[in-house]
Structures are given as structure tokens and as C-alpha cells.
Motif scaffolding. Structure first.
Motif, PDB file in Angstrom:
ATOM      1  N   ALA A 136       5.479   3.728   4.280  1.00  0.00           N
ATOM      2  CA  ALA A 136       4.546   3.091   5.200  1.00  0.00           C
ATOM      3  C   ALA A 136       5.354   2.219   6.155  1.00  0.00           C
ATOM      4  O   ALA A 136       6.231   1.466   5.717  1.00  0.00           O
ATOM      5  CB  ALA A 136       3.543   2.236   4.431  1.00  0.00           C
ATOM      6  N   TYR A 137       5.065   2.318   7.442  1.00  0.00           N
ATOM      7  CA  TYR A 137       5.706   1.504   8.470  1.00  0.00           C
ATOM      8  C   TYR A 137       4.661   0.542   9.002  1.00  0.00           C
ATOM      9  O   TYR A 137       3.647   0.962   9.554  1.00  0.00           O
ATOM     10  CB  TYR A 137       6.267   2.379   9.582  1.00  0.00           C
ATOM     11  CG  TYR A 137       7.386   3.276   9.105  1.00  0.00           C
ATOM     12  CD1 TYR A 137       8.701   2.850   9.174  1.00  0.00           C
ATOM     13  CD2 TYR A 137       7.123   4.526   8.555  1.00  0.00           C
ATOM     14  CE1 TYR A 137       9.736   3.650   8.720  1.00  0.00           C
ATOM     15  CE2 TYR A 137       8.154   5.338   8.097  1.00  0.00           C
ATOM     16  CZ  TYR A 137       9.452   4.892   8.181  1.00  0.00           C
ATOM     17  OH  TYR A 137      10.467   5.685   7.719  1.00  0.00           O
ATOM     18  N   ILE A 138       4.910  -0.763   8.846  1.00  0.00           N
ATOM     19  CA  ILE A 138       3.889  -1.765   9.147  1.00  0.00           C
ATOM     20  C   ILE A 138       4.487  -2.894   9.976  1.00  0.00           C
ATOM     21  O   ILE A 138       5.538  -3.445   9.617  1.00  0.00           O
ATOM     22  CB  ILE A 138       3.307  -2.339   7.839  1.00  0.00           C
ATOM     23  CG1 ILE A 138       2.766  -1.208   6.957  1.00  0.00           C
ATOM     24  CG2 ILE A 138       2.232  -3.379   8.140  1.00  0.00           C
ATOM     25  CD1 ILE A 138       2.431  -1.644   5.548  1.00  0.00           C
ATOM     26  N   GLN A 139       3.797  -3.278  11.038  1.00  0.00           N
ATOM     27  CA  GLN A 139       4.242  -4.411  11.843  1.00  0.00           C
ATOM     28  C   GLN A 139       4.163  -5.693  11.013  1.00  0.00           C
ATOM     29  O   GLN A 139       3.201  -5.890  10.267  1.00  0.00           O
ATOM     30  CB  GLN A 139       3.370  -4.560  13.081  1.00  0.00           C
ATOM     31  CG  GLN A 139       3.544  -3.460  14.097  1.00  0.00           C
ATOM     32  CD  GLN A 139       2.666  -3.698  15.293  1.00  0.00           C
ATOM     33  OE1 GLN A 139       2.791  -4.721  15.957  1.00  0.00           O
ATOM     34  NE2 GLN A 139       1.776  -2.762  15.567  1.00  0.00           N
ATOM     35  N   ASN A 142       0.816  -7.497  10.876  1.00  0.00           N
ATOM     36  CA  ASN A 142      -0.360  -6.809  10.341  1.00  0.00           C
ATOM     37  C   ASN A 142      -0.600  -7.232   8.885  1.00  0.00           C
ATOM     38  O   ASN A 142      -0.386  -6.474   7.944  1.00  0.00           O
ATOM     39  CB  ASN A 142      -0.189  -5.297  10.455  1.00  0.00           C
ATOM     40  CG  ASN A 142      -1.456  -4.537  10.143  1.00  0.00           C
ATOM     41  OD1 ASN A 142      -2.399  -5.074   9.578  1.00  0.00           O
ATOM     42  ND2 ASN A 142      -1.455  -3.257  10.491  1.00  0.00           N
ATOM     43  N   THR A 143      -1.036  -8.470   8.717  1.00  0.00           N
ATOM     44  CA  THR A 143      -1.219  -9.054   7.387  1.00  0.00           C
ATOM     45  C   THR A 143      -2.155  -8.244   6.490  1.00  0.00           C
ATOM     46  O   THR A 143      -1.835  -8.033   5.319  1.00  0.00           O
ATOM     47  CB  THR A 143      -1.701 -10.512   7.509  1.00  0.00           C
ATOM     48  OG1 THR A 143      -0.746 -11.230   8.301  1.00  0.00           O
ATOM     49  CG2 THR A 143      -1.828 -11.169   6.154  1.00  0.00           C
ATOM     50  N   PRO A 144      -3.304  -7.762   6.981  1.00  0.00           N
ATOM     51  CA  PRO A 144      -4.168  -6.981   6.080  1.00  0.00           C
ATOM     52  C   PRO A 144      -3.471  -5.737   5.513  1.00  0.00           C
ATOM     53  O   PRO A 144      -3.608  -5.420   4.334  1.00  0.00           O
ATOM     54  CB  PRO A 144      -5.355  -6.594   6.961  1.00  0.00           C
ATOM     55  CG  PRO A 144      -5.386  -7.643   8.030  1.00  0.00           C
ATOM     56  CD  PRO A 144      -3.944  -7.989   8.274  1.00  0.00           C
ATOM     57  N   SER A 145      -2.702  -5.050   6.349  1.00  0.00           N
ATOM     58  CA  SER A 145      -1.997  -3.857   5.886  1.00  0.00           C
ATOM     59  C   SER A 145      -0.873  -4.223   4.914  1.00  0.00           C
ATOM     60  O   SER A 145      -0.654  -3.539   3.910  1.00  0.00           O
ATOM     61  CB  SER A 145      -1.443  -3.077   7.078  1.00  0.00           C
ATOM     62  OG  SER A 145      -0.987  -1.816   6.663  1.00  0.00           O
ATOM     63  N   LEU A 146      -0.173  -5.313   5.195  1.00  0.00           N
ATOM     64  CA  LEU A 146       0.879  -5.771   4.285  1.00  0.00           C
ATOM     65  C   LEU A 146       0.283  -6.115   2.917  1.00  0.00           C
ATOM     66  O   LEU A 146       0.857  -5.775   1.871  1.00  0.00           O
ATOM     67  CB  LEU A 146       1.606  -6.986   4.863  1.00  0.00           C
ATOM     68  CG  LEU A 146       2.406  -6.751   6.144  1.00  0.00           C
ATOM     69  CD1 LEU A 146       2.897  -8.078   6.716  1.00  0.00           C
ATOM     70  CD2 LEU A 146       3.563  -5.805   5.898  1.00  0.00           C
ATOM     71  N   LEU A 148      -2.492  -4.857   1.658  1.00  0.00           N
ATOM     72  CA  LEU A 148      -2.958  -3.622   1.042  1.00  0.00           C
ATOM     73  C   LEU A 148      -1.824  -2.903   0.321  1.00  0.00           C
ATOM     74  O   LEU A 148      -1.948  -2.552  -0.858  1.00  0.00           O
ATOM     75  CB  LEU A 148      -3.595  -2.695   2.084  1.00  0.00           C
ATOM     76  CG  LEU A 148      -4.043  -1.326   1.569  1.00  0.00           C
ATOM     77  CD1 LEU A 148      -5.151  -1.458   0.537  1.00  0.00           C
ATOM     78  CD2 LEU A 148      -4.494  -0.452   2.739  1.00  0.00           C
ATOM     79  N   VAL A 149      -0.696  -2.698   1.013  1.00  0.00           N
ATOM     80  CA  VAL A 149       0.392  -1.960   0.359  1.00  0.00           C
ATOM     81  C   VAL A 149       0.985  -2.754  -0.806  1.00  0.00           C
ATOM     82  O   VAL A 149       1.393  -2.161  -1.814  1.00  0.00           O
ATOM     83  CB  VAL A 149       1.491  -1.497   1.349  1.00  0.00           C
ATOM     84  CG1 VAL A 149       0.923  -0.494   2.358  1.00  0.00           C
ATOM     85  CG2 VAL A 149       2.181  -2.638   2.045  1.00  0.00           C
ATOM     86  N   SER A 150       1.006  -4.062  -0.684  1.00  0.00           N
ATOM     87  CA  SER A 150       1.482  -4.882  -1.810  1.00  0.00           C
ATOM     88  C   SER A 150       0.569  -4.707  -3.019  1.00  0.00           C
ATOM     89  O   SER A 150       1.044  -4.558  -4.144  1.00  0.00           O
ATOM     90  CB  SER A 150       1.557  -6.355  -1.421  1.00  0.00           C
ATOM     91  OG  SER A 150       2.568  -6.546  -0.463  1.00  0.00           O
ATOM     92  N   ASN A 151      -0.741  -4.713  -2.799  1.00  0.00           N
ATOM     93  CA  ASN A 151      -1.697  -4.516  -3.887  1.00  0.00           C
ATOM     94  C   ASN A 151      -1.597  -3.125  -4.506  1.00  0.00           C
ATOM     95  O   ASN A 151      -1.968  -2.939  -5.671  1.00  0.00           O
ATOM     96  CB  ASN A 151      -3.130  -4.761  -3.400  1.00  0.00           C
ATOM     97  CG  ASN A 151      -3.408  -6.219  -3.147  1.00  0.00           C
ATOM     98  OD1 ASN A 151      -2.777  -7.094  -3.723  1.00  0.00           O
ATOM     99  ND2 ASN A 151      -4.361  -6.493  -2.268  1.00  0.00           N
ATOM    100  N   LEU A 152      -1.106  -2.167  -3.750  1.00  0.00           N
ATOM    101  CA  LEU A 152      -0.960  -0.798  -4.249  1.00  0.00           C
ATOM    102  C   LEU A 152       0.394  -0.561  -4.927  1.00  0.00           C
ATOM    103  O   LEU A 152       0.640   0.526  -5.438  1.00  0.00           O
ATOM    104  CB  LEU A 152      -1.148   0.199  -3.105  1.00  0.00           C
ATOM    105  CG  LEU A 152      -2.584   0.312  -2.598  1.00  0.00           C
ATOM    106  CD1 LEU A 152      -2.620   0.966  -1.222  1.00  0.00           C
ATOM    107  CD2 LEU A 152      -3.437   1.082  -3.589  1.00  0.00           C
ATOM    108  N   GLY A 153       1.288  -1.561  -4.886  1.00  0.00           N
ATOM    109  CA  GLY A 153       2.582  -1.424  -5.555  1.00  0.00           C
ATOM    110  C   GLY A 153       3.726  -0.948  -4.688  1.00  0.00           C
ATOM    111  O   GLY A 153       4.805  -0.657  -5.191  1.00  0.00           O
ATOM    112  N   PHE A 174       8.184  -3.164   9.225  1.00  0.00           N
ATOM    113  CA  PHE A 174       8.738  -3.117   7.879  1.00  0.00           C
ATOM    114  C   PHE A 174       8.557  -1.702   7.345  1.00  0.00           C
ATOM    115  O   PHE A 174       7.515  -1.083   7.571  1.00  0.00           O
ATOM    116  CB  PHE A 174       8.009  -4.070   6.926  1.00  0.00           C
ATOM    117  CG  PHE A 174       8.314  -5.524   7.134  1.00  0.00           C
ATOM    118  CD1 PHE A 174       9.614  -6.010   7.055  1.00  0.00           C
ATOM    119  CD2 PHE A 174       7.290  -6.422   7.391  1.00  0.00           C
ATOM    120  CE1 PHE A 174       9.888  -7.346   7.232  1.00  0.00           C
ATOM    121  CE2 PHE A 174       7.544  -7.771   7.565  1.00  0.00           C
ATOM    122  CZ  PHE A 174       8.855  -8.232   7.486  1.00  0.00           C
ATOM    123  N   LEU A 175       9.550  -1.225   6.614  1.00  0.00           N
ATOM    124  CA  LEU A 175       9.428   0.025   5.872  1.00  0.00           C
ATOM    125  C   LEU A 175       9.102  -0.335   4.432  1.00  0.00           C
ATOM    126  O   LEU A 175       9.843  -1.092   3.790  1.00  0.00           O
ATOM    127  CB  LEU A 175      10.726   0.833   5.923  1.00  0.00           C
ATOM    128  CG  LEU A 175      10.838   1.983   4.912  1.00  0.00           C
ATOM    129  CD1 LEU A 175       9.738   3.019   5.123  1.00  0.00           C
ATOM    130  CD2 LEU A 175      12.217   2.624   5.002  1.00  0.00           C
TER     131      LEU A 175
END
Length: 183
Positions: A136-139, A142-146, A148-153, A174-175
């Protein structure tokens, strides 16, 4: 070919070209939110002609197992698109990696729908498509996306400077990556 999956509250399914107007409505009505984080679009992106071609192209890739976009609906309202989860840039053997993207109508934010949908979609991509890793490539903004991926592991790997042009400006991303639990 209709691929579909159910979760407790959601229906995730592929859509063919007969749904291009519904897809266009979803994209256009949420464009202000989506475009803050997405690569720049061609000038005709929000036209029926463009979306018709894009849906047909993606659908052909899905049939070849080279791409997967699942549109997200509430089980209680299977006619209104509330989001999408997609996997692209498939690299098959020996790497078995791909990239994830997702977007949800703001009316359905902060209710756990993205987490539920992405969790199911990840299970599909790992178990049925035999992917080993999803990136996942995230700005950084983009706190909501960051979250989300943290919650998914997902694990943050690195910061890539000037990764993609967003609204005419080259932005850092961020990758993040997540390895398959089925290895």
C-alpha cells in the motif's frame, strides 16, 4: 462472471460494463474526497465514455486474474455502491505481490465498513489469488488510511519521496506491506 463475497454487513462484488453509469455516479459524487489522495486523472475521466471503457478493461483483466476490483455494498442495500477495494500491479511468480487501493463514500466513514471490506478482500487475494504480499502506498497526510492499514497489520517499510503526482504536485508516500498468513 460475477465474483461476490459477503461479510456480516457487506457485499463485495465485481461489476461488469452494464454498471458503468452507477460506477460513474459513485466516482463523480465523491470526487472531491477521492482526488485529494489519488493520482491525477485524464480530462475525460468523469465521462460515461471513459468509465465504460475503464470498466470493460478492468473486467477483462479480472477474468485473466491480473487485477481485482470489488465494489462494496451494504447487505441491506445491494444497489448503492459505498466503496471499492482494488488490487493492481500483479507480479506473479516468483514474487506474487500486488498493490491495494480503496475508497469509500464519506457518508460511510468511521463505521468500520472499510476495515470489514478490506479485511475480506485481503483474505481473497491471499487465499484465492495466492499472493504472498500486498503493498500500500499512502501519503503521510492521509491519517484515516494510515490508521486502516495499521489496524490490518501492515508494516511501514519506507518513505518514497516524490512518488506520485497528486493535484499537480509530486507527493511523498509511505510504502506499507502485509504478508500472507497462508505462506
Amino acid at each position: 462472471m460475477d465474483i461476490s463475497y459477503k461479510t456480516q454487513r457487506l457485499l463485495l462484488r465485481t461489476l461488469d460494463v452494464t454498471y458503468y453509469r452507477q460506477i460513474l455516479h459513485f466516482l463523480k459524487s465523491n470526487s472531491i474526497v477521492f482526488e485529494r489522495y489519488e493520482r491525477d486523472k485524464p480530462g475525460d475521466y468523469y465521462t460515461p465514455e471513459y468509465q465504460h471503457q475503464a470498466v470493460e478493461y478492468e473486467y477483462q483483466l479480472i477474468k485473466k486474474k491480473q487485477h481485482l476490483r470489488l465494489f462494496v455494498f451494504l447487505n441491506s442495500n445491494p444497489d448503492k455502491i459505498i466503496g471499492t477495494v482494488s488490487f493492481s500491479n500483479f507480479k506473479h511468480f516468483p514474487m506474487r505481490t500486488c498493490e491495494i487501493g480503496y475508497k469509500f463514500d464519506p457518508a460511510f466513514h468511521h463505521q468500520g465498513y472499510a476495515l470489514e471490506a478490506v479485511e475480506k478482500a485481503l483474505d481473497v487475494i491471499f487465499s484465492e489469488y495466492n499472493m504472498r504480499r500486498v503493498n500500500a502506498y499512502i501519503q503521510p497526510s492521509n491519517t484515516p488510511s494510515l490508521n486502516l492499514v495499521s489496524n490490518l497489520g501492515f508494516t511501514r517499510k519506507e518513505l518514497i519521496t516524490n512518488y506520485a503526482q497528486i493535484q499537480g504536485v509530486w507527493r511523498d508516500h509511505f510504502l506499507y506491506s502485509l504478508d500472507s498468513p497462508y505462506r
